[in-house]
Design an enzyme around this catalytic site. Structure first.
Site, PDB file in Angstrom:
ATOM      1  N   ARG A 149       0.864  -1.177   0.000  1.00 37.01           N
ATOM      2  CA  ARG A 149       0.000   0.000   0.000  1.00 37.01           C
ATOM      3  C   ARG A 149       0.896   1.221   0.000  1.00 37.01           C
ATOM      4  O   ARG A 149       1.877   1.264   0.750  1.00 37.01           O
ATOM      5  CB  ARG A 149      -0.855   0.052   1.273  1.00 37.01           C
ATOM      6  CG  ARG A 149      -1.875  -1.034   1.381  1.00 37.01           C
ATOM      7  CD  ARG A 149      -2.299  -1.169   2.825  1.00 37.01           C
ATOM      8  NE  ARG A 149      -1.168  -1.522   3.672  1.00 37.01           N
ATOM      9  CZ  ARG A 149      -1.170  -1.442   5.011  1.00 37.01           C
ATOM     10  NH1 ARG A 149      -2.226  -1.005   5.648  1.00 37.01           N
ATOM     11  NH2 ARG A 149      -0.107  -1.792   5.713  1.00 37.01           N
ATOM     12  N   CYS A 260      -3.144   1.657  -8.700  1.00 40.13           N
ATOM     13  CA  CYS A 260      -3.312   0.193  -8.711  1.00 40.13           C
ATOM     14  C   CYS A 260      -4.749  -0.273  -8.865  1.00 40.13           C
ATOM     15  O   CYS A 260      -5.077  -0.905  -9.866  1.00 40.13           O
ATOM     16  CB  CYS A 260      -2.731  -0.408  -7.441  1.00 40.13           C
ATOM     17  SG  CYS A 260      -0.943  -0.408  -7.453  1.00 40.13           S
ATOM     18  N   LYS A 263      -6.714   0.290 -12.359  1.00 40.29           N
ATOM     19  CA  LYS A 263      -6.127  -0.386 -13.532  1.00 40.29           C
ATOM     20  C   LYS A 263      -6.097  -1.896 -13.336  1.00 40.29           C
ATOM     21  O   LYS A 263      -6.293  -2.661 -14.274  1.00 40.29           O
ATOM     22  CB  LYS A 263      -4.733   0.165 -13.852  1.00 40.29           C
ATOM     23  CG  LYS A 263      -3.605  -0.477 -13.100  1.00 40.29           C
ATOM     24  CD  LYS A 263      -2.256  -0.229 -13.731  1.00 40.29           C
ATOM     25  CE  LYS A 263      -1.122  -0.690 -12.825  1.00 40.29           C
ATOM     26  NZ  LYS A 263      -0.924  -2.120 -12.660  1.00 40.29           N
TER      27      LYS A 263
HETATM   28  C1  UDX Z   1      -3.877  -0.745  -3.104  1.00 41.55           C
HETATM   29  C2  UDX Z   1      -3.952  -2.037  -2.270  1.00 41.55           C
HETATM   30  O1  UDX Z   1      -4.386  -1.713  -0.939  1.00 41.55           O
HETATM   31  C3  UDX Z   1      -2.603  -2.732  -2.219  1.00 41.55           C
HETATM   32  O2  UDX Z   1      -2.705  -3.942  -1.496  1.00 41.55           O
HETATM   33  C4  UDX Z   1      -2.165  -2.998  -3.650  1.00 41.55           C
HETATM   34  O3  UDX Z   1      -0.887  -3.630  -3.644  1.00 41.55           O
HETATM   35  C5  UDX Z   1      -2.119  -1.705  -4.446  1.00 41.55           C
HETATM   36  O4  UDX Z   1      -3.397  -1.055  -4.390  1.00 41.55           O
HETATM   37  P1  UDX Z   1      -3.027   1.737  -2.655  1.00 41.55           P
HETATM   38  O5  UDX Z   1      -3.286   2.054  -4.076  1.00 41.55           O
HETATM   39  O6  UDX Z   1      -1.786   2.255  -2.012  1.00 41.55           O
HETATM   40  O7  UDX Z   1      -3.006   0.146  -2.419  1.00 41.55           O
HETATM   41  O8  UDX Z   1      -4.239   2.363  -1.854  1.00 41.55           O
HETATM   42  P2  UDX Z   1      -5.344   1.939  -0.796  1.00 41.55           P
HETATM   43  O9  UDX Z   1      -4.939   2.417   0.531  1.00 41.55           O
HETATM   44  O10 UDX Z   1      -5.759   0.525  -0.920  1.00 41.55           O
HETATM   45  O11 UDX Z   1      -6.542   2.884  -1.303  1.00 41.55           O
HETATM   46  C6  UDX Z   1      -6.998   2.809  -2.660  1.00 41.55           C
HETATM   47  C7  UDX Z   1      -8.117   3.779  -2.904  1.00 41.55           C
HETATM   48  O12 UDX Z   1      -9.293   3.326  -2.254  1.00 41.55           O
HETATM   49  C8  UDX Z   1      -7.883   5.205  -2.396  1.00 41.55           C
HETATM   50  O13 UDX Z   1      -8.347   6.127  -3.376  1.00 41.55           O
HETATM   51  C9  UDX Z   1      -8.717   5.285  -1.150  1.00 41.55           C
HETATM   52  O14 UDX Z   1      -9.157   6.601  -0.886  1.00 41.55           O
HETATM   53  C10 UDX Z   1      -9.886   4.383  -1.513  1.00 41.55           C
HETATM   54  N1  UDX Z   1     -10.564   3.793  -0.346  1.00 41.55           N
HETATM   55  C11 UDX Z   1      -9.882   2.956   0.487  1.00 41.55           C
HETATM   56  C12 UDX Z   1     -11.911   4.060  -0.131  1.00 41.55           C
HETATM   57  O15 UDX Z   1     -12.549   4.791  -0.894  1.00 41.55           O
HETATM   58  N2  UDX Z   1     -12.522   3.473   0.947  1.00 41.55           N
HETATM   59  C13 UDX Z   1     -11.874   2.656   1.803  1.00 41.55           C
HETATM   60  O16 UDX Z   1     -12.507   2.171   2.741  1.00 41.55           O
HETATM   61  C14 UDX Z   1     -10.512   2.371   1.569  1.00 41.55           C
END
Ligand code: UDX
Length: 434
Positions: A149, A260, A263
């Protein structure tokens, strides 16, 4: 162990620095000279907690080096492939050109017995093809997906939830090399799963598909709540207490973005189509569609709150990064909302503690203001689109109310206490909240 990390972007730079920090001798290799120069000088090309400290320690001790010369790979025992696999322009499938060229460049330098460990996120079936390609060199391919993450990348690399290593039938011994690489994590009890190549590739896609589905599930409930006059935030709390469900990734609002999740679910569905199994993950199209609808909804809430008169109205957009504590604006729902409001003729001013330079480079048509209070000054409406502490915890409704022209707050992340804001005289609107 002696190892290379090929591809020094987000994943590769973190992996290289983290591996050096646990005692390996690591060479980071990338074709991008500017990136290598920066890393070799101890500068991270992006913001990630603890990365600079690990880079500096590795460079100072000599266990970490960076180069653009792939010939440096000749001496290593293990080669991690960490190149990007972005979305193909105009398509949903992944673009594998960087992976192809990294493997082509590496093959002449592979020695028999070496291990090539793929970390990039790839469509299932890719690893088996790569294994065929490198087999004549006597090296062995394994697949070792990452689950980083952003913001937790160093932590997730050094103390992962699990380590997955996919191997070809008969190559089970190759997993031992990865056990040696991750010896400290394995010793502290991190589950170490040895699978076939396809399962290892699928774990990553499936994990991201699940997380994206969970977010879109709660956002679908937000759509129902909007009509049924229920409160999705309370609903999420109530669901979350069920330990089979859990509260994490039930954060409702304008949805997911970043480099991530969007896509990866598209590439996952595109690959399933190629395999003739499109219907098995047909729900991912819905997951994507629900996610994108939430951005429309946030814009609509602003329009409604201004009685349909958005043109030339000053709107303060709090947030640009795709999530807090990041300067990453890739597929950021926050910026998308800002761009759409600007498209309606609003006088949009965007503020963000870290991501303004990146945002300005991509969307020069927006106005940017580094100071939160200046962005709020004379605003006809305020929209929170990234839940930074500066807005979620530290923004006082009375103080903010003294700056704005009209006390209209659209909480695109459902991160504020509605009652506190309403009792300070604000017209507070959350997403899927009463
Ligand atoms: C994500 C995965 O968590 C990770 O395991 C993978 O390897 C790559 O993609 P990341 O892109 O760093 O990681 O972000 P993450 O913290 O998962 O959040 C992704 C998106 O979801 C953000 O835009 C966040 O705001 C949104 N989100 C997250 C929500 O809208 N609600 C939530 O409850 C959690």
């Amino acid at each position: 162990m002696r190892m290379t990390v090929i591809g020094c972007g987000y994943l590769g730079a973190v992996h290289a620095a983290a591996m050096a920090s646990i005692g390996h001798e690591v060479t980071g290799i990338d074709v991008d000279e500017a990136k290598i120069r920066s890393l070799a000088a101890g500068k991270a090309p992006f913001f990630e907690p603890k990365l600079v400290e690990l880079l500096t320690a590795g460079l100072d001790s000599g266990t970490l080096t960076f180069t653009t010369d792939i010939a440096a790979a000749a001496e290593a025992d293990v080669h991690f492939i960490a190149v990007g696999t972005p979305q193909l322009a105009g398509e949903h499938a992944a673009d594998l050109q960087y992976l192809d060229s990294a493997i082509a460049a590496l093959i002449p330098h592979l020695r028999s017995g070496a291990i090539v460990a793929g970390k990039s996120t790839v469509p299932v079936g890719t690893a088996a093809q790569l294994a065929e390609r490198i087999a004549p060199t006597g090296a062995t391919l394994v697949w070792n997906p990452e689950f980083l993450r952003e913001g937790w990348a160093v932590h997730d690399t050094l103390t992962p939830d699990r380590i997955v290593v996919g191997v070809r039938d008969g190559d089970e011994h190759a997993a031992d090399a990865l056990r040696d690489v991750y010896t400290s994590a394995v010793a502290s009890g991190t589950p170490f799963l040895v699978t076939d190549l396809a399962t290892a590739e699928l774990v990553k896609g499936a994990a991201n598909a699940f997380l994206a589905t969970k977010i879109s599930f709660i956002n679908a409930m937000a759509e129902i709540a909007e009509t049924a006059e229920a409160d999705v935030a309370l609903l999420a709390d109530a669901l979350g207490y069920d330990s089979r469900i859990g509260r994490r990734y039930l954060g409702s609002g304008i949805g997911f973005g970043g480099g991530c999740l969007p896509k990866d679910i598209r590439a996952f569905a595109a690959r399933a189509e190629e395999l003739g199994r499109g219907e098995s993950v047909g729900f991912l199209r819905e997951v994507d569609a629900i996610n994108l609808r939430r951005r429309d909804r946030a814009v609509q809430l602003v329009v409604d709150a201004l009685d349909g008169h958005v043109f030339a109205r000053r709107i303060a957009v709090l947030g640009a990064a795709f999530k807090p504590f990041r300067d990453d604006i890739r597929d950021s729902p926050a910026l998308d909302v800002a761009v759409r409001l600007r498209g309606l003729g609003a006088d949009v001013v965007v503020t963000d503690p870290a991501a303004l330079a990146n945002a300005a480079a991509v969307h020069p048509q927006l106005a940017y203001e580094p100071l939160r209070d200046e962005a709020l000054r004379d605003a006809d409406a305020v929209v929170i689109v990234t839940e930074w502490d500066e807005y979620r915890r530290e923004l006082d409704p009375v103080h903010a109310g003294s700056l704005v022209a009209r006390r209209i707050m659209i909480d695109g992340r459902n991160c504020l206490d509605a009652e506190t804001w309403r009792s300070a005289g604000w017209n507070y609107r959350g997403m899927g909240r009463r």
